[in-house]
Design a protein around this motif. Structure first.
Motif, PDB file in Angstrom:
ATOM      1  N   ASP A  43     -14.240  52.878  46.407  1.00  0.00           N
ATOM      2  CA  ASP A  43     -14.714  52.578  45.054  1.00  0.00           C
ATOM      3  C   ASP A  43     -16.190  52.196  45.036  1.00  0.00           C
ATOM      4  O   ASP A  43     -16.933  52.579  44.125  1.00  0.00           O
ATOM      5  CB  ASP A  43     -13.877  51.446  44.447  1.00  0.00           C
ATOM      6  N   ARG A  44     -16.642  51.422  46.030  1.00  0.00           N
ATOM      7  CA  ARG A  44     -18.055  50.998  46.059  1.00  0.00           C
ATOM      8  C   ARG A  44     -18.971  52.186  46.288  1.00  0.00           C
ATOM      9  O   ARG A  44     -20.026  52.305  45.656  1.00  0.00           O
ATOM     10  CB  ARG A  44     -18.293  49.946  47.139  1.00  0.00           C
ATOM     11  N   LEU A  45     -18.598  53.077  47.198  1.00  0.00           N
ATOM     12  CA  LEU A  45     -19.432  54.247  47.449  1.00  0.00           C
ATOM     13  C   LEU A  45     -19.455  55.169  46.230  1.00  0.00           C
ATOM     14  O   LEU A  45     -20.487  55.762  45.900  1.00  0.00           O
ATOM     15  CB  LEU A  45     -18.930  54.999  48.688  1.00  0.00           C
ATOM     16  N   ALA A  46     -18.315  55.260  45.534  1.00  0.00           N
ATOM     17  CA  ALA A  46     -18.277  56.060  44.305  1.00  0.00           C
ATOM     18  C   ALA A  46     -19.201  55.471  43.247  1.00  0.00           C
ATOM     19  O   ALA A  46     -19.863  56.209  42.493  1.00  0.00           O
ATOM     20  CB  ALA A  46     -16.840  56.129  43.782  1.00  0.00           C
ATOM     21  N   GLN A  47     -19.264  54.146  43.188  1.00  0.00           N
ATOM     22  CA  GLN A  47     -20.149  53.480  42.234  1.00  0.00           C
ATOM     23  C   GLN A  47     -21.616  53.835  42.504  1.00  0.00           C
ATOM     24  O   GLN A  47     -22.388  54.072  41.572  1.00  0.00           O
ATOM     25  CB  GLN A  47     -19.941  51.961  42.327  1.00  0.00           C
ATOM     26  N   ILE A  48     -21.988  53.886  43.776  1.00  0.00           N
ATOM     27  CA  ILE A  48     -23.365  54.263  44.118  1.00  0.00           C
ATOM     28  C   ILE A  48     -23.621  55.721  43.759  1.00  0.00           C
ATOM     29  O   ILE A  48     -24.669  56.071  43.196  1.00  0.00           O
ATOM     30  CB  ILE A  48     -23.628  54.012  45.614  1.00  0.00           C
ATOM     31  N   ARG A  49     -22.643  56.578  44.056  1.00  0.00           N
ATOM     32  CA  ARG A  49     -22.818  58.003  43.750  1.00  0.00           C
ATOM     33  C   ARG A  49     -22.975  58.228  42.254  1.00  0.00           C
ATOM     34  O   ARG A  49     -23.760  59.090  41.824  1.00  0.00           O
ATOM     35  CB  ARG A  49     -21.618  58.800  44.289  1.00  0.00           C
TER      36      ARG A  49
END
Length: 372
Positions: A121-127
């Motif tokens: 979820d955190r990496l998706a937020q950055i993307r």
């Protein structure tokens, strides 16, 4: 030149950034005509700055901000953002802890298990922020979570520890085979820290796209006090740059990027890191001083809450300005903690160089006055 410590021990003289300085040449340039852009693999950045994967420096939101400002924010995938659904109250608690309780309480906070779904979820937020996505794991956690990281769509993967070797030996655990791991991975890998020519050369032979140079040089680290290990950064960067040069010949033209990681408290340190051969720098303390950084003027790394042997402190570094002011100014202080890009450009212009690769050839002297 070796120095005799005693009859049974000799040591090599090495240098920190405080010990060296760059020298102006016969030509100067307009700072506006200087480029500080940097590329690694297929990714190009306007500035050669990576934000260190530390909870006091990078959150998903600040990773997006740093990306929008032209740098690269690396999220710590073992930090509070990968352990708690809402880490903000815990960050506030860490900032407010009394000094005598900080280490023990942080050990408790970071004992919470890492959750694969939070990494995703955190990496998706950055993307979603439209910037290059980078996450970091320690060598010990890479085997366990790298597939989660890759499936989440990371662009650059960082394996970062106090020191990372290509030949880790263990009687109890199957060590990470870096060469096999990097070969099978579909994304560029930056790995480190390394502090010597030999260690860096071995890491380059694993197929890493970049090598982090440093060992316990940060403001929040007590590695030198705890373990007696330290790597003065000017010499370390120059040694690893030498390994890059020799590996370029050995591999028939494969260029591995050298990234200084530690001892970079001011813009002058950044200038000297690149002058010693770094392609880019990873910044912790410098960016932790931002008013919009998660630490809010406090700074700590993973070493500060190690469950068995803490090798760092939570330290108060103060606040200099916003992330944008720290990177691009205007600077309201004259101590090298703001307008890092402007300072780097001006130093390159004053010494007559137009880009970072050229600037690595600048003349460097050993300064007779330390720390000024």
């Amino acid at each position: 030149m070796d120095i005799e410590i005693g009859r049974a021990k000799r040591a090599r003289r090495v240098y920190s950034f405080d010990d060296v300085a760059v020298v102006p040449s016969r030509r100067t340039r307009d700072p506006e005509n200087v480029s500080v852009s940097w590329s690694i693999d297929a990714y190009t950045f306007e500035v050669p700055f990576l934000a260190a994967p530390m909870d006091s420096v990078v959150s998903p939101a600040t990773a997006v901000m740093i990306g929008q400002l032209g740098g690269l924010g690396v999220l710590d995938l073992e930090g509070v953002w990968a352990r708690y659904e809402d880490p903000e109250p815990l960050l506030e608690e860490i900032r407010s802890l009394p000094a005598d309780r900080a280490t023990a309480r942080m050990q408790q906070i970071y004992a919470e298990p890492i959750k694969a779904e939070l990494i995703r979820d955190r990496l998706a937020q950055i993307r979603e922020g439209g910037v290059t996505v980078a996450g970091s794991l320690s060598p010990q956690r890479t085997q366990e979570f790298y597939q989660t990281v890759v499936d989440a769509g990371v662009d650059l993967f960082v394996i970062r520890g106090t020191t990372v070797s290509a030949e880790h030996v263990s009687k109890h655990l199957e060590p990470l085979n870096l060469k096999k791991f990097i070969y099978e991975l579909d994304v560029p890998v930056i790995v480190g820290g390394a502090a010597t020519y030999t260690a860096a050369l071995h890491l380059m032979r694993t197929g890493a796209a970049g090598v982090l140079v440093g060992f316990g040089g940060g403001a929040a680290s007590t590695t030198r006090t705890t373990l007696g290990i330290h790597a003065p950064m000017a010499t370390a960067v120059a040694d690893v740059a030498g390994a890059r040069r020799d590996y370029l010949d050995e591999s028939g033209g494969r260029y591995v990027h050298v990234i200084a990681d530690g001892g970079l408290g001011s813009s002058g340190d950044i200038v000297k890191a690149i002058a010693c051969g770094a392609d880019a720098v990873m910044l912790g303390t410098t960016l932790a001083r931002a008013t919009d950084a998660p630490g809010r003027g406090w700074h700590w790394g993973a070493e500060a809450h190690h469950p068995q042997l803490p090798r760092g402190h939570r330290v108060q570094v103060g606040q200099t300005g916003t992330l944008e002011e720290i990177l691009y100014g205007p600077a309201g202080v004259a101590d090298g903690t703001a307008n890092l890009v402007g300072a780097l450009k001006r130093s390159m212009a004053t010494t007559g160089y137009s880009d970072l690769k050229e600037f690595q050839r600048v003349e460097v002297v050993v300064a007779p006055y330390q720390g000024h």
